[in-house]
Design a protein around this motif. Structure first.
Motif, PDB file in Angstrom:
ATOM      1  N   PHE A  60       5.710  -3.706   5.083  1.00  5.70           N
ATOM      2  CA  PHE A  60       5.841  -2.417   3.888  1.00  5.70           C
ATOM      3  C   PHE A  60       4.220  -2.062   3.182  1.00  5.70           C
ATOM      4  CE2 PHE A  60       5.240  -1.173  -0.457  1.00  5.70           C
ATOM      5  CZ  PHE A  60       6.321  -0.474  -0.804  1.00  5.70           C
ATOM      6  N   SER A  61       3.508  -3.036   3.258  1.00  7.93           N
ATOM      7  CA  SER A  61       1.781  -2.746   2.757  1.00  7.93           C
ATOM      8  C   SER A  61       1.047  -1.831   3.803  1.00  7.93           C
ATOM      9  CB  SER A  61       0.798  -3.772   3.108  1.00  7.93           C
ATOM     10  OG  SER A  61       1.042  -4.540   4.028  1.00  7.93           O
ATOM     11  N   GLN A  62       1.618  -1.781   5.551  1.00  4.68           N
ATOM     12  CA  GLN A  62       1.060  -0.884   6.462  1.00  4.68           C
ATOM     13  C   GLN A  62       2.064   0.162   6.113  1.00  4.68           C
ATOM     14  OE1 GLN A  62       2.088  -3.322   9.908  1.00  4.68           O
ATOM     15  NE2 GLN A  62       0.654  -4.805  10.002  1.00  4.68           N
ATOM     16  N   MET A  63       3.384   0.487   5.637  1.00  5.33           N
ATOM     17  CA  MET A  63       3.900   2.103   5.561  1.00  5.33           C
ATOM     18  C   MET A  63       3.496   2.313   4.642  1.00  5.33           C
ATOM     19  SD  MET A  63       5.170   2.294   8.921  1.00  5.33           S
ATOM     20  CE  MET A  63       3.581   0.792   9.714  1.00  5.33           C
ATOM     21  N   TYR A  64       2.833   1.465   3.376  1.00  5.52           N
ATOM     22  CA  TYR A  64       2.308   2.305   2.390  1.00  5.52           C
ATOM     23  C   TYR A  64       1.003   2.274   2.375  1.00  5.52           C
ATOM     24  CZ  TYR A  64       1.802   3.551  -2.264  1.00  5.52           C
ATOM     25  OH  TYR A  64       1.305   4.186  -3.626  1.00  5.52           O
ATOM     26  N   ARG A  65       0.119   2.425   2.970  1.00  7.70           N
ATOM     27  CA  ARG A  65      -0.973   3.038   3.106  1.00  7.70           C
ATOM     28  C   ARG A  65      -1.369   3.421   3.982  1.00  7.70           C
ATOM     29  NH1 ARG A  65      -2.679  -1.691   6.548  1.00  7.70           N
ATOM     30  NH2 ARG A  65      -3.172  -3.323   4.710  1.00  7.70           N
ATOM     31  N   SER A  66      -0.592   3.800   5.519  1.00  2.00           N
ATOM     32  CA  SER A  66      -0.520   4.695   6.225  1.00  2.00           C
ATOM     33  C   SER A  66       0.205   6.542   5.111  1.00  2.00           C
ATOM     34  CB  SER A  66       0.428   4.983   7.065  1.00  2.00           C
ATOM     35  OG  SER A  66      -0.010   4.096   8.395  1.00  2.00           O
ATOM     36  N   LEU A  67       0.902   6.050   4.544  1.00  2.00           N
ATOM     37  CA  LEU A  67       1.062   7.891   3.825  1.00  2.00           C
ATOM     38  C   LEU A  67       0.141   7.690   2.950  1.00  2.00           C
ATOM     39  CD1 LEU A  67       5.424   6.102   2.671  1.00  2.00           C
ATOM     40  CD2 LEU A  67       4.269   8.325   4.183  1.00  2.00           C
ATOM     41  N   ARG A  68       0.137   6.761   1.860  1.00  2.00           N
ATOM     42  CA  ARG A  68      -1.384   7.352   0.896  1.00  2.00           C
ATOM     43  C   ARG A  68      -2.214   7.970   2.017  1.00  2.00           C
ATOM     44  NH1 ARG A  68      -3.558   2.412   0.532  1.00  2.00           N
ATOM     45  NH2 ARG A  68      -5.650   2.981   0.886  1.00  2.00           N
ATOM     46  N   GLN A  69      -2.687   7.450   3.131  1.00  2.00           N
ATOM     47  CA  GLN A  69      -3.497   8.182   4.651  1.00  2.00           C
ATOM     48  C   GLN A  69      -3.446   9.803   4.503  1.00  2.00           C
ATOM     49  OE1 GLN A  69      -3.835   4.816   7.211  1.00  2.00           O
ATOM     50  NE2 GLN A  69      -6.050   4.445   6.368  1.00  2.00           N
ATOM     51  N   ILE A  70      -2.517   9.636   4.644  1.00  2.00           N
ATOM     52  CA  ILE A  70      -1.654  10.368   4.964  1.00  2.00           C
ATOM     53  C   ILE A  70      -2.259  11.777   3.656  1.00  2.00           C
ATOM     54  CG2 ILE A  70       0.638  12.118   5.428  1.00  2.00           C
ATOM     55  CD1 ILE A  70       1.911   9.884   6.560  1.00  2.00           C
ATOM     56  N   LYS A  71      -0.898  11.373   2.452  1.00  2.00           N
ATOM     57  CA  LYS A  71      -1.128  11.948   1.084  1.00  2.00           C
ATOM     58  C   LYS A  71      -2.889  12.626   0.359  1.00  2.00           C
ATOM     59  CE  LYS A  71      -1.078  12.914  -3.945  1.00  2.00           C
ATOM     60  NZ  LYS A  71       0.542  12.594  -4.734  1.00  2.00           N
ATOM     61  N   GLU A  72      -3.747  11.115   1.124  1.00  2.00           N
ATOM     62  CA  GLU A  72      -5.127  11.248   1.449  1.00  2.00           C
ATOM     63  C   GLU A  72      -6.120  13.163   1.631  1.00  2.00           C
ATOM     64  OE1 GLU A  72      -6.784   7.769   0.920  1.00  2.00           O
ATOM     65  OE2 GLU A  72      -5.688   7.130  -0.958  1.00  2.00           O
TER      66      GLU A  72
END
Length: 180
Positions: free
Chosen positions: A127-139
């Motif tokens: 969860f934390s890894q994938m959420y971090r990836s999603l946040r990077q995608i948005k940023e």
């Protein structure tokens, strides 16, 4: 959902992840004949093009490049195809690009490619890894809609639903979960 139900679900999910990790550790070779996608910046050689135009798919959430990662993505596409998902077609018709969520040119890639996916790991830190990836995608100007790629036996309840809801609520990203 009660706290007991959620805890039981998380324990079941963690046990499944340990079993899958043991199975994956036993597998050391990618599928025969699978070749890694060329880098996104590499020029295309017309002599290597097949008669069927390839459908590009940009995948985030995996280590960059490599035969094993491309084989895993194509394997998942093959499973969907076997389930009768016509959109998946032949896995060899897909041109797989493995990209990092923090790639500097993510916005340009978003303008260039329409098909995106997030590879969802199934380990304890998923969860934390994938959420971090999603946040990077948005940023970094990435897509606002991604297909969720994951092992077929990963239950929707728990990790997948939580990740989909967090992506939608906090990041305004739609994570598409396909029913089996």
């Amino acid at each position: 959902m009660s706290a007991h139900d959620q805890a039981a679900g998380l324990r079941k999910w963690a046990d499944l992840q340990r079993q899958q990790h043991q199975t994956q550790s036993a597998e050391s070779e990618p599928a025969e004949g699978v070749v890694a996608a060329e880098p996104l910046t590499a020029p295309t050689d017309p002599s290597t093009l097949s008669s069927v135009p390839q459908k590009p798919l940009v995948v985030i959430g995996m280590p960059n490049g490599g035969d094993l990662q491309v084989a895993r993505v194509k394997g998942r596409l093959a499973q969907w195809s076997a389930l009768g998902r016509r959109w998946a077609g032949d896995p060899d018709d897909w041109e797989i690009h493995i990209v990092s969520g923090d790639a500097a040119n993510l916005g340009q890639l978003n303008d260039r490619f329409s098909r995106w996916a997030l590879w969802i790991n199934s380990d304890a830190d998923a969860f934390s890894q994938m959420y971090r990836s999603l946040r990077q995608i948005k940023e970094n100007g990435g897509p606002r809609q991604l297909l969720a790629l994951h092992e077929p036996n990963l239950p929707r309840r728990g990790l997948l639903d939580n990740l989909r809801e967090a992506a939608s609520y906090y990041l305004d990203i739609e994570l598409l979960l396909l029913a089996r």
